[in-house]
Design a protein around this motif. Structure first.
Motif, PDB file in Angstrom:
ATOM      1  N   LEU A   3       0.841  -1.189   0.000  1.00  0.00           N
ATOM      2  CA  LEU A   3       0.000   0.000   0.000  1.00  0.00           C
ATOM      3  C   LEU A   3       0.878   1.243   0.000  1.00  0.00           C
ATOM      4  N   LEU A   4       0.352   2.317  -0.557  1.00  0.00           N
ATOM      5  CA  LEU A   4       1.042   3.597  -0.482  1.00  0.00           C
ATOM      6  C   LEU A   4       1.066   4.051   0.974  1.00  0.00           C
ATOM      7  N   PRO A   5       2.002   4.903   1.350  1.00  0.00           N
ATOM      8  CA  PRO A   5       2.045   5.365   2.744  1.00  0.00           C
ATOM      9  C   PRO A   5       0.757   6.097   3.115  1.00  0.00           C
ATOM     10  N   PRO A   6       0.351   5.995   4.365  1.00  0.00           N
ATOM     11  CA  PRO A   6      -0.895   6.658   4.783  1.00  0.00           C
ATOM     12  C   PRO A   6      -0.706   8.166   4.918  1.00  0.00           C
ATOM     13  N   ALA A   7      -1.801   8.887   4.879  1.00  0.00           N
ATOM     14  CA  ALA A   7      -1.784  10.308   5.209  1.00  0.00           C
ATOM     15  C   ALA A   7      -1.460  10.418   6.696  1.00  0.00           C
ATOM     16  N   SER A   8      -0.866  11.500   7.084  1.00  0.00           N
ATOM     17  CA  SER A   8      -0.541  11.661   8.501  1.00  0.00           C
ATOM     18  C   SER A   8      -1.823  11.945   9.285  1.00  0.00           C
ATOM     19  N   LEU A   9      -1.827  11.499  10.507  1.00  0.00           N
ATOM     20  CA  LEU A   9      -2.990  11.729  11.366  1.00  0.00           C
ATOM     21  C   LEU A   9      -3.172  13.230  11.598  1.00  0.00           C
ATOM     22  N   LEU A  10      -2.087  13.974  11.624  1.00  0.00           N
ATOM     23  CA  LEU A  10      -2.172  15.425  11.779  1.00  0.00           C
ATOM     24  C   LEU A  10      -2.904  16.061  10.588  1.00  0.00           C
ATOM     25  N   ASP A  11      -2.624  15.572   9.361  1.00  0.00           N
ATOM     26  CA  ASP A  11      -3.334  16.077   8.186  1.00  0.00           C
ATOM     27  C   ASP A  11      -4.820  15.754   8.262  1.00  0.00           C
ATOM     28  N   VAL A  12      -5.146  14.585   8.769  1.00  0.00           N
ATOM     29  CA  VAL A  12      -6.565  14.205   8.914  1.00  0.00           C
ATOM     30  C   VAL A  12      -7.239  15.128   9.925  1.00  0.00           C
ATOM     31  N   LEU A  13      -6.583  15.370  11.054  1.00  0.00           N
ATOM     32  CA  LEU A  13      -7.167  16.228  12.091  1.00  0.00           C
ATOM     33  C   LEU A  13      -7.321  17.672  11.615  1.00  0.00           C
ATOM     34  N   ARG A  14      -6.431  18.123  10.750  1.00  0.00           N
ATOM     35  CA  ARG A  14      -6.520  19.481  10.213  1.00  0.00           C
ATOM     36  C   ARG A  14      -7.463  19.588   9.015  1.00  0.00           C
ATOM     37  N   GLY A  15      -8.005  18.468   8.565  1.00  0.00           N
ATOM     38  CA  GLY A  15      -8.953  18.466   7.460  1.00  0.00           C
ATOM     39  C   GLY A  15      -8.308  18.485   6.086  1.00  0.00           C
ATOM     40  N   ARG A  16      -7.014  18.246   6.008  1.00  0.00           N
ATOM     41  CA  ARG A  16      -6.317  18.241   4.716  1.00  0.00           C
ATOM     42  C   ARG A  16      -6.331  16.867   4.052  1.00  0.00           C
TER      43      ARG A  16
END
Length: 129
Positions: A3-16
């Motif tokens: 799998l491709l690397p996941p998005a960072s949890l910080l990006d998810v929390l910031r809505g990006r």
């Protein structure tokens, strides 16, 4: 399949980045977890994973479905070996040898979750229409 690397949890929390998103297609928004991640992590990657992931992401789904994907992915991450190379026979058919620990006493192999049950639950509701 990797799998491709996941998005960072910080990006998810910031809505990006979305919490549940693509990890197989670089053109789609990358998510922290993928709908097909449990199948890959647990060594049961059958069928076309990119197609199954795209089908899940293309159909409207609610918070409950996304929460189920996240829980299954987190359970799969806990069950998967750290090196990423899953060996079903070595990890599931026979329990690891339990050696008594002087500080904790004898280990109780029966208190561990059944990996087959966890795998079945992790992959049970992934859409494969």
């Amino acid at each position: 399949m990797r799998l491709l690397p996941p998005a960072s949890l910080l990006d998810v929390l910031r809505g990006r980045a979305p919490l549940v998103g693509s990890r197989t297609d670089p053109a789609r928004p990358r998510g922290y977890v993928s709908p097909v991640e449990p199948r890959v992590l647990l060594g049961i990657a059958y069928g076309d994973l990119a197609e199954a992931e795209a089908e899940y992401l293309n159909h409207p789904h609610g918070v409950a479905e996304d929460a189920g994907v996240v829980v299954r992915a987190l359970l799969a991450r806990m069950q998967a070996p750290r090196d990423g190379a899953f060996a079903p026979v070595a990890h599931t058919l026979w329990p690891r040898a339990s050696t008594p620990s002087p500080s904790r006493g004898p280990s109780n192999a029966s208190s561990r979750p059944n990996p087959w049950a966890v795998r079945a639950w992790c992959t049970s509701s992934i859409r494969t229409h």
